[in-house]
Design a protein around this motif. Structure first.
Motif, PDB file in Angstrom:
ATOM      1  N   GLU A  77      40.549  46.212  46.964  1.00 40.97           N
ATOM      2  CA  GLU A  77      40.846  44.974  46.837  1.00 40.97           C
ATOM      3  C   GLU A  77      39.944  44.091  45.773  1.00 40.97           C
ATOM      4  N   LEU A 126      40.877  45.013  42.433  1.00 37.41           N
ATOM      5  CA  LEU A 126      42.038  44.290  42.006  1.00 37.41           C
ATOM      6  C   LEU A 126      41.652  42.833  41.344  1.00 37.41           C
ATOM      7  N   SER A 127      40.556  42.370  41.978  1.00 37.04           N
ATOM      8  CA  SER A 127      40.188  40.972  41.854  1.00 37.04           C
ATOM      9  C   SER A 127      39.435  40.884  40.582  1.00 37.04           C
ATOM     10  N   THR A 135      38.632  40.666  36.514  1.00 33.95           N
ATOM     11  CA  THR A 135      39.395  40.269  35.286  1.00 33.95           C
ATOM     12  C   THR A 135      38.683  40.462  34.115  1.00 33.95           C
ATOM     13  N   ARG A 194      46.399  48.490  35.691  1.00 30.75           N
ATOM     14  CA  ARG A 194      46.356  47.145  36.434  1.00 30.75           C
ATOM     15  C   ARG A 194      47.524  46.562  36.738  1.00 30.75           C
ATOM     16  N   PHE A 235      50.328  45.193  39.933  1.00 28.30           N
ATOM     17  CA  PHE A 235      50.488  43.762  40.080  1.00 28.30           C
ATOM     18  C   PHE A 235      51.131  43.396  41.323  1.00 28.30           C
ATOM     19  N   THR A 274      48.463  42.172  43.636  1.00 30.65           N
ATOM     20  CA  THR A 274      47.559  41.349  42.950  1.00 30.65           C
ATOM     21  C   THR A 274      47.808  39.909  43.147  1.00 30.65           C
ATOM     22  N   ARG A 286      46.480  37.800  38.404  1.00 27.27           N
ATOM     23  CA  ARG A 286      47.654  38.409  37.353  1.00 27.27           C
ATOM     24  C   ARG A 286      47.425  37.591  36.100  1.00 27.27           C
ATOM     25  N   PRO A 300      48.849  38.105  47.494  1.00 23.79           N
ATOM     26  CA  PRO A 300      49.659  39.194  46.971  1.00 23.79           C
ATOM     27  C   PRO A 300      51.032  39.375  47.708  1.00 23.79           C
TER      28      PRO A 300
END
Length: 227
Positions: free
Chosen positions: A94, A97-98, A100, A113, A117, A120, A125, A197
């Protein structure tokens, strides 16, 4: 850790978040669902799994289905090892996923990635999609400037190849514009627009409502040919 190794670890954690799997099942999913991993072999996957186990993000369990229990002694081989995500592994995924940052916009990283999605949050996104678009727009500017400088020195085939490359990037930019517009309009969401998500089929890398690059149809998954 190399970028490619980091992408593989990210994908393995993401797939195991869906359900525990054998190594063979993992390789099959990496090959068929995430095309960027088609060149990966067992020789690459298993060291990655061992590293994730050593970090406490996965645990190894002996296959506990009736089929697994009977198949091993009959075939004279050890029972299959099932890999399961730990609570620490889920938390680490997680966190990944965060993220960027600029690495999320690179070709292979973005593909991985995007495949997750569905797990995410919406704001992440958006940042990844907009970052990827900016990266490609910069690439287009450089390609256009290079072509303008060298056009007179190129033969027809080389010129056509460069034009093809630019068209491919332009097509992806248009696709990203459509995705970003869909995200802003909330058209891809299956639940409330809360930024959390949402649940959707992540094996294909996109939800059913997402536009495809250049309007291409969604490809069928290849047959199981992994050995």
């Amino acid at each position: 850790m190399s970028r490619r190794s980091g992408i593989l670890e990210f994908a393995v954690l993401g797939l195991l978040r869906e359900s525990p799997m054998h190594g063979y099942e993992l390789r099959k999913r990496l090959n068929t669902s995430l095309g960027v991993f088609r060149a990966f072999s067992y020789g690459t996957l298993y060291p990655c799994l061992k590293t994730l186990v050593a970090n406490g993000w996965l645990i190894e369990e002996t296959g506990n289905t009736t089929e697994d229990a009977l198949a091993a002694p009959l075939a004279g081989r050890r029972a299959k090892i099932v890999y399961r995500l730990t609570a620490e592994g889920k938390e680490h995924f997680e966190q990944l996923l965060s993220q960027t940052g600029p690495d999320a916009y690179e070709d292979e990283t973005f593909a991985a990635r995007f495949a997750f999605f569905g797990q995410t949050s919406r704001d992440v996104r958006m940042r990844v999609l907009e970052g990827r678009r900016s990266r490609l727009e910069e690439r287009l500017e450089k390609m256009s400037a290079s072509l303008a400088r060298t056009r007179e020195r190129l033969d027809d085939y080389t010129l056509e190849l460069q034009r093809h490359g630019m068209e491919s990037v332009e097509r992806e930019v248009r696709w990203l514009n459509e995705l970003i517009e869909s995200e802003r309009a909330g058209r891809d969401l299956k639940g409330p627009a809360t930024g959390e998500p949402v649940s959707r089929d992540t094996t294909s890398g996109a939800s059913g409502d997402l536009p495809r690059p250049g309007g291409d149809p969604r490809p069928d998954s290849p047959d199981d040919t992994a050995t």
